[in-house]
Design an enzyme around this catalytic site. Structure first.
Site, PDB file in Angstrom:
ATOM      1  N   HIS A  24       1.291  -7.025 -10.477  1.00 48.55           N
ATOM      2  CA  HIS A  24       0.550  -6.373  -9.381  1.00 48.55           C
ATOM      3  C   HIS A  24      -0.403  -7.383  -8.778  1.00 48.55           C
ATOM      4  O   HIS A  24      -1.535  -7.540  -9.239  1.00 48.55           O
ATOM      5  CB  HIS A  24      -0.178  -5.140  -9.920  1.00 48.55           C
ATOM      6  CG  HIS A  24      -0.843  -4.296  -8.869  1.00 48.55           C
ATOM      7  ND1 HIS A  24      -1.092  -2.947  -9.025  1.00 48.55           N
ATOM      8  CD2 HIS A  24      -1.333  -4.598  -7.643  1.00 48.55           C
ATOM      9  CE1 HIS A  24      -1.684  -2.469  -7.955  1.00 48.55           C
ATOM     10  NE2 HIS A  24      -1.865  -3.463  -7.089  1.00 48.55           N
ATOM     11  N   HIS A  26      -1.291  -8.931  -4.837  1.00 52.84           N
ATOM     12  CA  HIS A  26      -1.078  -9.031  -3.382  1.00 52.84           C
ATOM     13  C   HIS A  26      -1.379 -10.470  -2.999  1.00 52.84           C
ATOM     14  O   HIS A  26      -2.521 -10.921  -3.155  1.00 52.84           O
ATOM     15  CB  HIS A  26      -2.014  -8.088  -2.639  1.00 52.84           C
ATOM     16  CG  HIS A  26      -1.856  -6.649  -3.032  1.00 52.84           C
ATOM     17  ND1 HIS A  26      -1.082  -5.759  -2.306  1.00 52.84           N
ATOM     18  CD2 HIS A  26      -2.343  -5.950  -4.089  1.00 52.84           C
ATOM     19  CE1 HIS A  26      -1.124  -4.571  -2.903  1.00 52.84           C
ATOM     20  NE2 HIS A  26      -1.872  -4.657  -3.983  1.00 52.84           N
ATOM     21  N   GLU A 207      -4.553   5.700  -7.479  1.00 57.39           N
ATOM     22  CA  GLU A 207      -5.705   4.788  -7.481  1.00 57.39           C
ATOM     23  C   GLU A 207      -6.903   5.603  -6.993  1.00 57.39           C
ATOM     24  O   GLU A 207      -7.870   5.810  -7.732  1.00 57.39           O
ATOM     25  CB  GLU A 207      -5.434   3.577  -6.581  1.00 57.39           C
ATOM     26  CG  GLU A 207      -6.580   2.554  -6.544  1.00 57.39           C
ATOM     27  CD  GLU A 207      -6.334   1.401  -5.566  1.00 57.39           C
ATOM     28  OE1 GLU A 207      -5.483   1.550  -4.658  1.00 57.39           O
ATOM     29  OE2 GLU A 207      -7.019   0.357  -5.700  1.00 57.39           O
ATOM     30  N   ASP A 285      -4.416  -7.703  -9.001  1.00 55.85           N
ATOM     31  CA  ASP A 285      -4.449  -7.005  -7.706  1.00 55.85           C
ATOM     32  C   ASP A 285      -4.789  -7.952  -6.558  1.00 55.85           C
ATOM     33  O   ASP A 285      -3.882  -8.464  -5.893  1.00 55.85           O
ATOM     34  CB  ASP A 285      -5.429  -5.821  -7.767  1.00 55.85           C
ATOM     35  CG  ASP A 285      -5.102  -4.710  -6.795  1.00 55.85           C
ATOM     36  OD1 ASP A 285      -4.107  -4.839  -6.064  1.00 55.85           O
ATOM     37  OD2 ASP A 285      -5.838  -3.699  -6.772  1.00 55.85           O
ATOM     38  N   ASP A 286      -6.071  -8.184  -6.315  1.00 54.62           N
ATOM     39  CA  ASP A 286      -6.525  -9.074  -5.227  1.00 54.62           C
ATOM     40  C   ASP A 286      -7.605  -9.989  -5.812  1.00 54.62           C
ATOM     41  O   ASP A 286      -8.809  -9.771  -5.597  1.00 54.62           O
ATOM     42  CB  ASP A 286      -7.095  -8.245  -4.070  1.00 54.62           C
ATOM     43  CG  ASP A 286      -6.066  -7.293  -3.495  1.00 54.62           C
ATOM     44  OD1 ASP A 286      -5.229  -7.739  -2.698  1.00 54.62           O
ATOM     45  OD2 ASP A 286      -6.082  -6.111  -3.891  1.00 54.62           O
TER      46      ASP A 286
HETATM   47  N1  HPA Z   1      -4.710  -0.624  -3.099  1.00 57.38           N
HETATM   48  C1  HPA Z   1      -4.096  -0.328  -1.959  1.00 57.38           C
HETATM   49  N2  HPA Z   1      -3.741  -1.244  -1.080  1.00 57.38           N
HETATM   50  C2  HPA Z   1      -3.983  -2.527  -1.341  1.00 57.38           C
HETATM   51  C3  HPA Z   1      -4.616  -2.894  -2.500  1.00 57.38           C
HETATM   52  C4  HPA Z   1      -4.986  -1.895  -3.430  1.00 57.38           C
HETATM   53  O1  HPA Z   1      -5.563  -2.127  -4.528  1.00 57.38           O
HETATM   54  N3  HPA Z   1      -4.719  -4.254  -2.449  1.00 57.38           N
HETATM   55  C5  HPA Z   1      -4.152  -4.665  -1.309  1.00 57.38           C
HETATM   56  N4  HPA Z   1      -3.692  -3.613  -0.622  1.00 57.38           N
HETATM   57 ZN    ZN Z   2      -2.727  -3.277  -5.248  1.00 55.57          ZN
END
Ligand code: HPA
Ligand code: ZN
Length: 347
Positions: A24, A26, A207, A285-286
């Site tokens: 996971h 991005h 989420e 994630d990011d």
């Molecule tokens: N959630 C939803 N969209 C996203 C996320 C996330 O954590 N990171 C980048 N786009």
């Molecule tokens: Zn994400």
């Protein structure tokens, strides 16, 4: 003393070199402020920050939308194939340093095509970096194209059309962006078409959205994995089903903290998930926006929850079993974890 370790330092050393997969991530969320400034200069793009410190100071979010507003603005510096190459190569170097042996990368084509960047430019830059990295680090990868759920299903369909010439390089489709108000049901048809094309299916669900969105992802999108999935825990029947189906959850502890999905890292539900038999994994994630790459995520949650050696091994094993690698490749990675887990022979 953490269970199975002589000290917290020993646990940190164990996490650092533990072979793992990241499922996971991005790629646009790995854009570090330093590279953002460099690309803004290279491409003559104005950014509303005077310094790296100002950028980092802006990364204080109270929910997902707060973050997304800055995330879409940040990716505006990405213009050329080389930009996407540099972005991806920088992430892969960080992942390699964290003992990531396999990565499944998300990208958001609509965040770029809406700005006039060709789909091909994005895919070419990312895949050239993936190919170079496979050669230099021996790391394997998959690529997952996400649809932005705040846009329409027709726009997702058009994006899938644009992807058709590149399906030899795209392994799956996902669903991200603003969750609440944009349930999986909105995208049922485009995901059915993607499945028909042989693509793997994932979706962010639970989420910020309710357990019902996780159910829709399972029943309507027919996902192979759930991204995040935290709010599944509110529905015991859903938890039992996810456990029985062996459904992988790609959990992102520092993201959950930064986006206020959890109030405190000590309240993170990762152990609850494992104890309920859920196939949870740890991911970043990011990482540029949320304060750390994958090992920082393992470390933060291990310290906060006092995770044991067995729990860490389970998380790493789950990351490979939940991947889209072949059974033979999964077995090879699981054997490497077994070897890592064996105590060194005494001499
Ligand atoms: N959630 C939803 N969209 C996203 C996320 C996330 O954590 N990171 C980048 N786009
Ligand atoms: Zn994400």
């Amino acid at each position: 003393m953490p269970d199975g370790f002589a000290s917290t330092e020993e646990r940190a050393t164990f996490i650092a070199a533990l072979p793992k997969a990241e499922l996971h991530l991005h790629i646009e969320g790995s854009l570090e402020p330093e590279l953002m400034f460099e690309l803004a200069q290279r491409n003559h793009v104005a950014i509303p920050f005077a310094s790296i410190e100002e950028v980092r100071a802006a990364y204080a979010f109270s929910n997902l939308q707060d973050f997304l507003d800055i995330y879409y603005q940040g990716m505006g510096v990405l213009h050329t194939e080389q930009d996407f190459y540099d972005l991806t190569a920088a992430y892969l170097a960080r992942a390699n340093a964290d003992a990531v042996r396999h990565v499944e990368i998300f990208f958001d084509p609509q965040g770029h095509t809406a700005r006039g960047i060709a789909f091909e430019t994005v895919v070419a830059g990312i895949t050239r970096a993936l190919d170079d990295t496979a050669a230099s680090y021996g790391m394997t990868s998959k690529l997952i194209m996400c649809f932005l759920r705040h846009l329409s299903e027709a726009e997702a369909e058009a994006t899938l059309d644009e992807a058709l010439p590149f399906l030899d390089r795209i392994d799956g489709v996902g669903l991200d962006s603003s969750e609440v108000g944009h349930p999986p049901a909105k995208f049922e048809h485009v995901f059915a078409r993607a499945r028909g094309l042989g693509l793997k299916i994932v979706a962010h669900a639970g989420e910020e959205g309710p357990p019902a969105y996780v159910l829709e992802a399972l029943d309507l999108l027919k996902v192979d994995r759930i991204d995040h999935g935290n709010r599944s825990l509110e529905d015991p029947a859903l938890v039992a089903r996810l456990a029985a189906e062996g459904m992988t959850l790609t959990v992102c502890p520092l993201s959950n903290l930064k986006l206020c999905v959890v109030g405190d890292i000590a309240d993170h539900p990762l152990r609850t998930m494992l104890d309920a038999g859920l196939a949870a994994t740890v991911n970043s994630d990011d990482p540029s926006y949320f304060g750390g790459y994958v090992n920082a995520n393992y470390q933060a949650v291990a310290d906060a929850l006092d995770l044991s050696r067995d729990e860490l091994l389970t998380l790493a094993r789950n990351s490979f079993t939940g991947s889209f690698l072949s059974d033979a490749d999964k077995a090879r990675h699981l054997a490497a974890i077994d070897a890592y887990a064996r105590p060194a022979p005494r001499v």
